[in-house]
Design a protein around this motif. Sequence first.
Motif, PDB file in Angstrom:
ATOM      1  N   ASP A  16       0.580  -1.249  -0.102  1.00  0.00           N
ATOM      2  CA  ASP A  16      -0.022   0.053   0.072  1.00  0.00           C
ATOM      3  C   ASP A  16       0.889   1.119   0.040  1.00  0.00           C
ATOM      4  O   ASP A  16       0.578   2.272  -0.699  1.00  0.00           O
ATOM      5  N   ILE A  17       1.734   1.235   0.717  1.00  0.00           N
ATOM      6  CA  ILE A  17       2.582   2.417   1.044  1.00  0.00           C
ATOM      7  C   ILE A  17       3.444   2.741  -0.491  1.00  0.00           C
ATOM      8  O   ILE A  17       3.471   3.809  -0.947  1.00  0.00           O
ATOM      9  N   THR A  18       3.768   1.622  -1.025  1.00  0.00           N
ATOM     10  CA  THR A  18       4.672   1.678  -2.253  1.00  0.00           C
ATOM     11  C   THR A  18       3.868   2.477  -3.290  1.00  0.00           C
ATOM     12  O   THR A  18       4.100   3.349  -4.030  1.00  0.00           O
ATOM     13  N   SER A  19       2.450   1.854  -3.370  1.00  0.00           N
ATOM     14  CA  SER A  19       1.656   2.253  -4.549  1.00  0.00           C
ATOM     15  C   SER A  19       1.270   3.871  -4.194  1.00  0.00           C
ATOM     16  O   SER A  19       0.959   4.494  -4.951  1.00  0.00           O
ATOM     17  N   LEU A  20       0.862   4.101  -2.894  1.00  0.00           N
ATOM     18  CA  LEU A  20       0.602   5.522  -2.518  1.00  0.00           C
ATOM     19  C   LEU A  20       1.722   6.499  -2.889  1.00  0.00           C
ATOM     20  O   LEU A  20       1.627   7.658  -3.385  1.00  0.00           O
ATOM     21  N   MET A  21       2.733   6.104  -2.435  1.00  0.00           N
ATOM     22  CA  MET A  21       4.150   7.098  -2.801  1.00  0.00           C
ATOM     23  C   MET A  21       4.334   7.067  -4.142  1.00  0.00           C
ATOM     24  O   MET A  21       4.695   8.218  -4.525  1.00  0.00           O
ATOM     25  N   ALA A  22       3.969   6.047  -4.906  1.00  0.00           N
ATOM     26  CA  ALA A  22       4.006   6.490  -6.342  1.00  0.00           C
ATOM     27  C   ALA A  22       3.050   7.531  -7.053  1.00  0.00           C
ATOM     28  O   ALA A  22       3.348   8.147  -7.729  1.00  0.00           O
ATOM     29  N   TRP A  23       1.898   7.231  -6.350  1.00  0.00           N
ATOM     30  CA  TRP A  23       0.909   8.272  -6.816  1.00  0.00           C
ATOM     31  C   TRP A  23       1.301   9.971  -6.407  1.00  0.00           C
ATOM     32  O   TRP A  23       1.107  10.653  -7.188  1.00  0.00           O
TER      33      TRP A  23
END
Length: 306
Positions: free
Chosen positions: A110-117
């Motif tokens: 989750d953290i990885t995908s949110l950081m990407a956004w």
Amino acid sequence: MEGDFVERPALVLPCGLSALIMLAAFWAQPVFAAEQEEISDLLRLSGLSAQVRQFPEMVKVGILQAAEAEALLSDVERDQMLAGVDRAFAPEALESSIGNEVGRALSRGDITSLMAWYQSSIGKQITASEERASTPAAYAEMMRRASELAQNVELMEFAERLDQLLGATDMTLEIQKTSALAVYAALATKTAPEEPMDLLDYATQLEAMTPELRPQVKQLVHISSAFAYEGVDEASRSKYEQFLRTPAASRFNTAVMEAFVAGFSEAVSAWAAELPFLLESDSASVDWSRSPYRRFAATSPAVSSR
């Protein structure tokens, strides 16, 4: 009607409602140190850290507006009320609580995908728009333009969809009711300090007022969103909606909003508990050890989260 902005006297103390609305138990163990660094980065990139830092000033704006609208406080009393805000609404404590709740709610994926956004061009544009809208000066500008913003059908429809995704109106109503209950408890203690406090009757009255209060809160929430995102093009707003519908974003926003409501409830209770002392003497000479905060914390109903 949605397009007609009606400015009414607040039923309870208002709070600054700009991008802060885009934010339950948060007393559990803190996240691991490695994750704390990642979460700190996430809160910074998402704009939450910057918005939370503005929070005490936004609360002061709300107090000043209430004092002006109701004309019930002297200048001295108003200044004494403001004196306790920085202490009770400490941004560091609120951000720490949000970070702990987020750390428990999100996986590393989750953290990885949110950081990407949030590191994408659209994510940065959205964050910058929210941060610009979260200052006291921006709130004043929003209120000045409220009628104009309410007439923008496209933005108000977007704000409605955003509200449905984030539950911002529900959250704001809980904050308003918590504020009213805490202030009522404080003033009741000042007028009758020896009498046992029963908040059930007043809480029931607040619930009865909710149908009248909800349209006012909803309108201001939607105008806040319209103001925050008016500089974002329609295509980017659509992508933002798609992002908010993802499981990771949903978990993130739910955690943030639950921690925000809980943290606000804690802060406003502490501030309200000090009101009798602030209003009876110079704040510099107040004996804070006499603060009845534990009494309020024990008798106030918990804020429900959605």
